[in-house]
Scaffold this active site. Sequence first.
Site, PDB file in Angstrom:
ATOM      1  N   LYS A 163       0.840  -1.209   0.000  1.00  0.00           N
ATOM      2  CA  LYS A 163       0.000   0.000   0.000  1.00  0.00           C
ATOM      3  C   LYS A 163       0.877   1.262   0.000  1.00  0.00           C
ATOM      4  O   LYS A 163       2.077   1.197   0.264  1.00  0.00           O
ATOM      5  CB  LYS A 163      -0.917  -0.012   1.227  1.00  0.00           C
ATOM      6  N   TYR A 198      18.157  29.146   5.878  1.00  0.00           N
ATOM      7  CA  TYR A 198      16.980  29.925   6.266  1.00  0.00           C
ATOM      8  C   TYR A 198      16.913  30.079   7.777  1.00  0.00           C
ATOM      9  O   TYR A 198      17.084  29.107   8.511  1.00  0.00           O
ATOM     10  CB  TYR A 198      15.705  29.232   5.803  1.00  0.00           C
TER      11      TYR A 198
HETATM   12  C1  LIG Z   1      -0.468  -1.444   6.788  1.00  0.00           C
HETATM   13  C2  LIG Z   1      -1.097  -2.635   7.383  1.00  0.00           C
HETATM   14  C3  LIG Z   1      -0.317  -3.759   7.681  1.00  0.00           C
HETATM   15  C4  LIG Z   1       1.199  -3.771   7.562  1.00  0.00           C
HETATM   16  O1  LIG Z   1       1.740  -3.189   8.722  1.00  0.00           O
HETATM   17  P1  LIG Z   1       3.330  -3.066   8.899  1.00  0.00           P
HETATM   18  O2  LIG Z   1       3.507  -2.568  10.275  1.00  0.00           O
HETATM   19  O3  LIG Z   1       3.795  -2.112   7.862  1.00  0.00           O
HETATM   20  O4  LIG Z   1       3.875  -4.419   8.689  1.00  0.00           O
HETATM   21  C5  LIG Z   1      -0.983  -4.878   8.148  1.00  0.00           C
HETATM   22  N1  LIG Z   1      -2.313  -4.887   8.322  1.00  0.00           N
HETATM   23  C6  LIG Z   1      -3.081  -3.807   8.069  1.00  0.00           C
HETATM   24  C7  LIG Z   1      -4.545  -3.864   8.304  1.00  0.00           C
HETATM   25  C8  LIG Z   1      -2.505  -2.652   7.589  1.00  0.00           C
HETATM   26  O5  LIG Z   1      -3.272  -1.592   7.340  1.00  0.00           O
END
Ligand SMILES: *Cc1c(COP(=O)(O)O)cnc(C)c1O
Length: 366
Positions: free
Chosen positions: A39, A258
């Site tokens: 994702k 800055y």
């Molecule tokens: C993003 C997500 C994961 C993965 O989590 P990580 O800590 O990146 O391994 C697993 N389950 C759900 C429901 C998520 O949204």
Amino acid sequence: MSRPSIAVIDLDALRANYRLACELSRQGGVQGQTLAVVKANAYGHGALEVARALEPLAPALGVACCDEALALREAGITAPLVLLEGIFSADEIELCAHHDFWPMVGEASQVEGIAQARPRSPLRVWLKVDTGMHRLGILPEEFPHLHRLLAECPHVVNPVVVATHFASADELDNDYTSLQIERLKALAAGHPLSMANSPALLAWPQSRGHWNRPGFMLYGSSPFTAPHPQADRLRPVMHFKSRVMAVREIAAGEAVGYGETWRARRTSRIATIPVGYGDGYPRTAANGTPVLVNGHIAPLAGRVSMDLITVDVTDIGPVAVGDEVELWGPGLTVNLVAAHAATSPYELLTRIPARLKRVYQSAIST
Ligand SMILES: *Cc1c(COP(=O)(O)O)cnc(C)c1O
């Protein structure tokens, strides 16, 4: 020479990390399957390239929503795609069935919507239960009824995977994870379960189930703040690098950048690097944040600009235009930079914008 700031993505390291996740999934009682979570543009690494690299190894990939899943389908990814945030409207049910997207649903209304729908293909569904995160997931008391509603749908493929998500699995001495595991196991004994995210898969063996859901660990950083024997086996995937663009000497008392937030206490040499928050280097990185120049740690000096940073290289020997710079990667963990920037390494990776060129490398052809 074109602008030298790039993210080199090591696909061999990515695959090695995925294999470690699979090894952990197979330890213990259940022969767990390993969902590769891609994702949010694969946590900034490029969803399509990462999906292409992992598709031959992974039985399914995880994305947040239908839009992310459709983009991968349209680009030719054929693996099943779990929608970790479920569906946002009834018309996505038909899309899921048609494209082999598996929505993880966590609201009674979504379950009821699926029960009423009549998609033209069978639908796989994961049912998420709220065991203590209190963000998404059906309530434990709703579980028997809503699970039966799904399981008895003619168009829903059985068995339905029962999932939950952990609030504090990265805290190794926090027993809340055990409590969440016990709650799900008490509720859904005998069902295929999916609990583990990266920290749980690495450090909470009781959380491993029929499906585990690692994301962050695939990209090679530790989800923990302390060393951990399994996390220490991970290989960083992103090498965020650049080259020195200019070097100047400034007198004691002169300021850099800055707002003049850094002032030289002695005659100092300042190297300017063409990378900034417009490339995903965090603007919150404080003076003193480590930057690797020619393999030596040098402190950030002055505020991060959109396109540039400045580094105090007084103490690291000769530095010239064109010398190698690492912002994070194999020589400097993103965790360390995140600690200096008052944020999490998840956020730093995920915020790498489109402007930063990603270069994909693999020594092994698969
Ligand atoms: C993003 C997500 C994961 C993965 O989590 P990580 O800590 O990146 O391994 C697993 N389950 C759900 C429901 C998520 O949204």
